[in-house]
Design a protein around this motif. Structure first.
Motif, mmCIF file in Angstrom:
data_model
loop_
_atom_site.group_PDB
_atom_site.id
_atom_site.type_symbol
_atom_site.label_atom_id
_atom_site.label_comp_id
_atom_site.label_asym_id
_atom_site.label_seq_id
_atom_site.Cartn_x
_atom_site.Cartn_y
_atom_site.Cartn_z
ATOM 1 N N LEU A 34 -33.179 57.068 -66.135
ATOM 2 C CA LEU A 34 -32.078 56.111 -66.299
ATOM 3 C C LEU A 34 -32.400 54.790 -65.596
ATOM 4 N N VAL A 35 -32.996 54.868 -64.401
ATOM 5 C CA VAL A 35 -33.381 53.643 -63.689
ATOM 6 C C VAL A 35 -34.468 52.904 -64.466
ATOM 7 N N THR A 36 -35.420 53.658 -65.026
ATOM 8 C CA THR A 36 -36.504 53.047 -65.811
ATOM 9 C C THR A 36 -35.946 52.305 -67.020
ATOM 10 N N LEU A 37 -35.056 52.963 -67.770
ATOM 11 C CA LEU A 37 -34.463 52.327 -68.949
ATOM 12 C C LEU A 37 -33.641 51.110 -68.562
ATOM 13 N N THR A 38 -32.805 51.263 -67.522
ATOM 14 C CA THR A 38 -31.938 50.162 -67.097
ATOM 15 C C THR A 38 -32.755 48.970 -66.609
ATOM 16 N N GLY A 39 -33.746 49.237 -65.766
ATOM 17 C CA GLY A 39 -34.561 48.154 -65.204
ATOM 18 C C GLY A 39 -35.364 47.417 -66.256
ATOM 19 N N ASN A 40 -36.041 48.164 -67.128
ATOM 20 C CA ASN A 40 -36.887 47.517 -68.129
ATOM 21 C C ASN A 40 -36.078 46.856 -69.235
ATOM 22 N N LEU A 41 -34.966 47.461 -69.640
ATOM 23 C CA LEU A 41 -34.091 46.799 -70.613
ATOM 24 C C LEU A 41 -33.484 45.539 -70.005
ATOM 25 N N GLY A 42 -33.165 45.598 -68.709
ATOM 26 C CA GLY A 42 -32.647 44.411 -68.022
ATOM 27 C C GLY A 42 -33.655 43.272 -68.023
ATOM 28 N N VAL A 43 -34.937 43.598 -67.768
ATOM 29 C CA VAL A 43 -35.989 42.574 -67.800
ATOM 30 C C VAL A 43 -36.107 41.983 -69.203
ATOM 31 N N LEU A 44 -36.082 42.836 -70.222
ATOM 32 C CA LEU A 44 -36.183 42.359 -71.604
ATOM 33 C C LEU A 44 -35.026 41.425 -71.955
ATOM 34 N N LEU A 45 -33.807 41.811 -71.556
ATOM 35 C CA LEU A 45 -32.630 40.996 -71.880
ATOM 36 C C LEU A 45 -32.657 39.672 -71.124
ATOM 37 N N LEU A 46 -33.075 39.706 -69.854
ATOM 38 C CA LEU A 46 -33.165 38.470 -69.071
ATOM 39 C C LEU A 46 -34.149 37.493 -69.705
ATOM 40 N N ILE A 47 -35.325 37.990 -70.054
ATOM 41 C CA ILE A 47 -36.348 37.120 -70.640
ATOM 42 C C ILE A 47 -35.891 36.593 -71.995
ATOM 43 N N ARG A 48 -35.221 37.441 -72.742
ATOM 44 C CA ARG A 48 -34.747 37.029 -74.060
ATOM 45 C C ARG A 48 -33.659 35.969 -73.972
ATOM 46 N N SER A 49 -32.774 36.101 -72.972
ATOM 47 C CA SER A 49 -31.587 35.256 -72.924
ATOM 48 C C SER A 49 -31.786 33.939 -72.178
ATOM 49 N N ASP A 50 -32.800 33.855 -71.304
ATOM 50 C CA ASP A 50 -32.977 32.661 -70.480
ATOM 51 C C ASP A 50 -34.145 31.822 -71.002
ATOM 52 N N PRO A 51 -33.890 30.627 -71.530
ATOM 53 C CA PRO A 51 -34.970 29.765 -72.037
ATOM 54 C C PRO A 51 -36.009 29.408 -70.973
ATOM 55 N N CYS A 52 -35.597 29.413 -69.702
ATOM 56 C CA CYS A 52 -36.546 29.099 -68.625
ATOM 57 C C CYS A 52 -37.657 30.147 -68.510
ATOM 58 N N LEU A 53 -37.404 31.340 -69.055
ATOM 59 C CA LEU A 53 -38.382 32.426 -68.979
ATOM 60 C C LEU A 53 -39.191 32.564 -70.262
#
Length: 322
Positions: A34-53
């Motif tokens: 659950l931590v693996t899914l949450t952490g890696n999905l969080g990274v994917l969503l952050l990179i997808r949503s923030d133009p600075c990344l």
């Protein structure tokens, strides 16, 4: 010797222990997953949503997170299920598929880590040419190349093992279908398969290791010529997370795959396998986020967007004003 390999299955021994300890193992693996899914999905969503990344570095990081999700999902769900099955059986096709996808992700991750090292080399050593060299086309080609290398290596790996006849018990002393414990079950000579697999793994690991070391030696040479302490610190901080991830991943995988099977018990492989197949996919989001200023800023902005979208947030903030 069994002649119907394709219609029979394997028994995954996993972690033989009393029932109470099996529950503890289940809770531990479930929490890690659950931590693996949450952490890696969080990274994917952050990179997808923030133009600075939307830069090459985070493009590679998003694919690393995707590989870690696939990595874990190939192994852990089957392991969780086996904790409560009296007969911990996986079909011949299921075992072959698990090894295939696991080997694909593992090999692709090696080449992706090498691509990230090249990106850091250009960023530190050739900053004026960075945007020109590290184009979107090159980034896509490097990622596609990593996946293709993973597929080719995995096909060789899987065919080298599953063309062999297996003994009657087919009791795999592991918690998933990995190469060394499967080779130990063969009723025929495994020397050619072991040499083939070791050669493929050695080529993948050693070639990417040499490339990574060469990149970071050039980075170190450049950083040591920087006179200002803040400049050195900034240059080192951009590479530190990547080096930690590489050290954990390569040291554990080399231990399992590049030693003769007779030189160490499979029980040791099982313990070390937990590091590179279960722990590292969970740790990577934290390794790349906690020391990364851009990721931390992006998380703050995402938190602010979530709070501002809450219906009572504006009125709550107003009431708190003096």
């Amino acid at each position: 010797m069994v002649n119907d390999n394709a219609t029979s299955g394997f028994v995954l021994l996993g972690f033989p222990s009393p029932a109470a300890l099996q529950v503890a193992w289940f809770v531990l693996f479930l929490a890690v997953y659950l931590v693996t899914l949450t952490g890696n999905l969080g990274v994917l969503l952050l990179i997808r949503s923030d133009p600075c990344l939307h830069t090459p570095m985070y493009f590679f990081l998003s694919h690393l997170s995707l590989l870690d999700i696939c990595y874990s999902s190939t192994i852990i769900p089957q392991t969780l299920l086996s904790f409560f099955l009296e007969k911990k059986v996986i079909s011949f096709a299921g075992c072959a598929a698990q090894l295939f996808f696991f080997a694909t992700c593992a090999t692709a991750e090696c080449y992706l880590l090498a691509a990230m090292a090249y990106d850091r080399y250009l960023a530190v050593c050739k900053p004026l040419l960075y945007s020109l060299i590290m184009s979107q086309k090159l980034c896509v080609e490097m990622v596609v190349g990593a996946y293709l290398a993973g597929l080719i290596s995995s096909i060789i790996h899987t065919v080298s093992i599953f063309h062999l006849p297996f003994c009657c018990s087919k009791r795999v002393d592991h918690f998933f279908c990995d190469g060394p414990p499967l080779l130990a079950l063969s009723c025929s000579g495994t020397h050619l398969s072991e040499v083939t697999i070791s050669a493929v793994v050695a080529f993948n690991v050693l070639s990417t290791t040499v490339f990574i070391l060469a990149s970071y030696l050039l980075v170190l040479s450049t950083v040591l010529r920087i006179r200002s302490t803040p400049g050195r610190h900034k240059a080192f901080s951009t590479c530190a997370s990547h080096l930690v991830s590489i050290a954990l991943y390569y040291s554990s995988s080399l231990f399992v795959y590049l030693q003769p099977s007779s030189s160490h018990p499979l029980e040791h492989d099982k313990v070390v396998s937990i590091v590179y197949s279960v722990a590292i996919p969970m740790l990577n989001p934290f390794i790349y986020s906690l020391r990364n200023t851009d990721m931390k800023n992006s998380m703050r902005k995402a938190k602010g967007r979530v709070l501002s979208s809450l219906p009572n947030h504006s009125s709550w903030s107003t009431e708190r004003l003096p």
